[in-house]
Design a protein around this motif. Structure first.
Motif, short mmCIF file in Angstrom:
data_model
loop_
_atom_site.label_atom_id
_atom_site.label_comp_id
_atom_site.label_asym_id
_atom_site.label_seq_id
_atom_site.Cartn_x
_atom_site.Cartn_y
_atom_site.Cartn_z
N GLN A 149 -38.45 -16.79 -2.03
CA GLN A 149 -38.09 -16.17 -0.76
C GLN A 149 -38.41 -17.05 0.44
O GLN A 149 -37.86 -16.86 1.52
CB GLN A 149 -38.84 -14.84 -0.60
CG GLN A 149 -38.47 -13.79 -1.62
CD GLN A 149 -39.34 -12.56 -1.47
OE1 GLN A 149 -38.99 -11.60 -0.81
NE2 GLN A 149 -40.49 -12.59 -2.11
N PHE A 175 -39.79 -8.00 -4.06
CA PHE A 175 -39.22 -9.01 -4.95
C PHE A 175 -40.31 -9.80 -5.66
O PHE A 175 -40.19 -10.11 -6.86
CB PHE A 175 -38.31 -9.97 -4.18
CG PHE A 175 -37.71 -11.03 -5.04
CD1 PHE A 175 -36.62 -10.75 -5.86
CD2 PHE A 175 -38.24 -12.33 -5.07
CE1 PHE A 175 -36.07 -11.73 -6.69
CE2 PHE A 175 -37.70 -13.30 -5.89
CZ PHE A 175 -36.61 -13.00 -6.70
N TRP A 228 -30.58 -9.82 -7.78
CA TRP A 228 -31.24 -9.66 -6.47
C TRP A 228 -31.15 -10.95 -5.67
O TRP A 228 -30.85 -10.94 -4.47
CB TRP A 228 -32.69 -9.25 -6.70
CG TRP A 228 -33.38 -8.67 -5.49
CD1 TRP A 228 -33.04 -8.83 -4.18
CD2 TRP A 228 -34.53 -7.83 -5.50
NE1 TRP A 228 -33.90 -8.16 -3.36
CE2 TRP A 228 -34.84 -7.53 -4.15
CE3 TRP A 228 -35.35 -7.31 -6.49
CZ2 TRP A 228 -35.92 -6.74 -3.78
CZ3 TRP A 228 -36.43 -6.52 -6.14
CH2 TRP A 228 -36.71 -6.23 -4.80
N SER A 231 -27.55 -11.61 -4.38
CA SER A 231 -26.98 -10.68 -3.41
C SER A 231 -27.88 -10.37 -2.22
O SER A 231 -27.37 -10.00 -1.16
CB SER A 231 -26.63 -9.37 -4.11
OG SER A 231 -27.79 -8.78 -4.70
N GLY A 232 -29.20 -10.52 -2.38
CA GLY A 232 -30.07 -10.04 -1.31
C GLY A 232 -31.17 -10.97 -0.85
O GLY A 232 -31.95 -10.62 0.05
N ILE A 233 -31.29 -12.15 -1.44
CA ILE A 233 -32.36 -13.08 -1.08
C ILE A 233 -31.74 -14.29 -0.39
O ILE A 233 -30.82 -14.91 -0.93
CB ILE A 233 -33.16 -13.54 -2.31
CG1 ILE A 233 -33.81 -12.34 -3.00
CG2 ILE A 233 -34.21 -14.58 -1.92
CD1 ILE A 233 -34.88 -11.66 -2.19
N ASP A 234 -32.23 -14.61 0.81
CA ASP A 234 -31.73 -15.79 1.51
C ASP A 234 -32.17 -17.06 0.80
O ASP A 234 -33.33 -17.20 0.40
CB ASP A 234 -32.25 -15.81 2.95
CG ASP A 234 -31.56 -14.77 3.82
OD1 ASP A 234 -30.48 -14.30 3.43
OD2 ASP A 234 -32.10 -14.43 4.89
N ALA A 259 -27.61 -16.07 2.84
CA ALA A 259 -27.63 -15.28 1.61
C ALA A 259 -26.80 -15.98 0.53
O ALA A 259 -25.73 -16.51 0.80
CB ALA A 259 -27.08 -13.89 1.88
N GLY A 260 -27.34 -16.00 -0.67
CA GLY A 260 -26.62 -16.58 -1.79
C GLY A 260 -26.69 -18.09 -1.90
O GLY A 260 -26.08 -18.67 -2.81
#
Length: 385
Positions: A149, A175, A228, A231-234, A259-260
């Motif tokens: 992250q 996460f 995750w 789709s949702g973690i920079d 993102a992604g």
């Protein structure tokens, strides 16, 4: 003169040491991981004092050698990646201290548990051994989750000294906790497979059940973590020119956060998909093999699953090794966080000389210690735990 002495260029040596760092982490997770998993399982796979002695003596003769992988990895990070060492070991100090306490409890538990025969005395040490295995496994996973992250640190522009501005409790975010539980499931599975292989009777039967459940849970959590991240973690990407052979200076680049972004390497190198496929596939294969009592193959499959999971993290982040949420430009990469060209070369020569020796010695030790551990063998061995 330097080109004559060092046949590998600076950029290549940096990638080589990135790969060696990954190999050391995999070696630790595979070799010492089953020690942590066995400790975590102690109260649930062994119900009598005799059974618990069997479980402890499966790993008792080898845990010290296995932990050398962690010490070697820490030393390699200190020498090859000093900026990474400074940012992680100082910024994440409280988490490292919690991990250190857990790792100290384990040898104390092995040594002191058998000093008295009292049931209460041994039961307390058994619970501490279990806690040490769970906590250490959890902290390792939480650390990986936070690195994926990004970590809230910056760098002093004059000295490049890392400055950490996060808090201990912020590390345990959703996460990171998922990654921590995945780590626990992964290492518990590995330890359970070893117990199913090296023990007999009720202990092996209970370990087999835990191995099946843990392997399936590992595959599910790993797949969930991948979704995750996608789709949702920079993720992070370098947007400026990349200088692979320049002096280590994290500030000499620009970084985009989006993102992604952690999925971009799979578009560049489709073969990288082999790593997550290995993690999921080998975990499920472990469950199958342990069910049909192919214990040696199950242990190999479990080791490959661990390797695939760790490789997935490294390949997803490459060339980043510790991204920064506070100042993305300060993120540490393979190209700007290493030691000098000469230092990496000398370390590589030392590694090429001593790693085969250590590997050969370790293989010999495991050959000597091969065979089933039973209540009979424990009772007949005067120096058993």
């Amino acid at each position: 003169m330097e080109q004559f002495i060092i046949p590998l260029d600076y950029g290549t040596l940096r990638v080589v040491w990135w790969a060696l760092m990954g190999a050391l982490l995999i070696g630790f997770a595979v070799m010492d991981g089953f020690d942590l998993g066995v400790a975590a399982l102690l109260p649930v796979v062994a119900r009598t004092d005799a059974e618990r002695r069997v479980v402890i003596n499966v790993v008792g003769p080898v845990w010290e050698g296995n932990q050398v992988w962690l010490i070697t990895a820490g030393g390699a990070i200190f020498a090859a990646w000093p900026l990474l060492y400074a940012a992680s070991f100082s910024g994440l100090y409280l988490a490292m201290l919690l991990l250190l306490v857990a790792l100290i409890i384990r040898p104390a538990g092995f040594k002191y548990r058998s000093k008295f025969e009292g049931t209460r005395w041994r039961a307390r040490w058994d619970m501490l051994l279990c806690a040490s295995g769970v906590i250490a496994s959890l902290v390792f996973g939480v650390a990986m989750g936070n690195i994926l992250q990004g970590v809230p640190f910056g760098a002093d522009p004059a000295t490049l000294r890392p400055v950490y501005e996060g808090s201990f409790f912020a590390l345990f975010n959703p996460f990171a906790l998922l990654a921590g539980v995945l780590s626990v499931a992964m290492l518990v599975t590995h330890g359970a497979v070893l117990l199913a292989w090296r023990t007999e009777g009720p202990v092996a039967a209970r370990a087999r059940q835990w191995a099946r459940g843990g392997a399936v849970l590992t595959a599910l959590l790993f797949a969930l973590g991948g979704v995750w991240i996608a789709s949702g973690i920079d993720g992070y990407s370098i947007t400026s020119a990349i200088v692979t052979d320049g002096a280590s200076n994290p500030a000499a680049k620009t970084v985009a956060v989006s993102a992604g972004a952690w999925m971009q390497n799979y578009e560049r190198w489709p073969l990288a998909w082999a790593a997550p496929a290995l993690g999921v596939g080998m975990a499920l294969l472990t469950a199958l093999l342990v069910s049909v009592r192919r214990n040696v193959l199950a242990f190999v499959a479990s080791a490959l699953a661990i390797s695939g999971i760790i490789l997935t993290v490294g390949l997803s982040m490459f060339p980043f090794i510790m991204p920064s949420t506070l100042d993305p430009r300060a993120s540490l990469t393979v190209w700007d966080a290493s030691s000098s060209h000469l230092t990496l070369w000398i370390m590589l020569l030392v590694t090429l000389i001593f790693l085969p020796i250590v590997t050969a010695y370790t293989s010999w030790v495991y050959r000597v210690m091969r065979g089933k551990v039973t209540e009979h063998t424990v009772g007949d061995t005067p120096n058993s735990y």
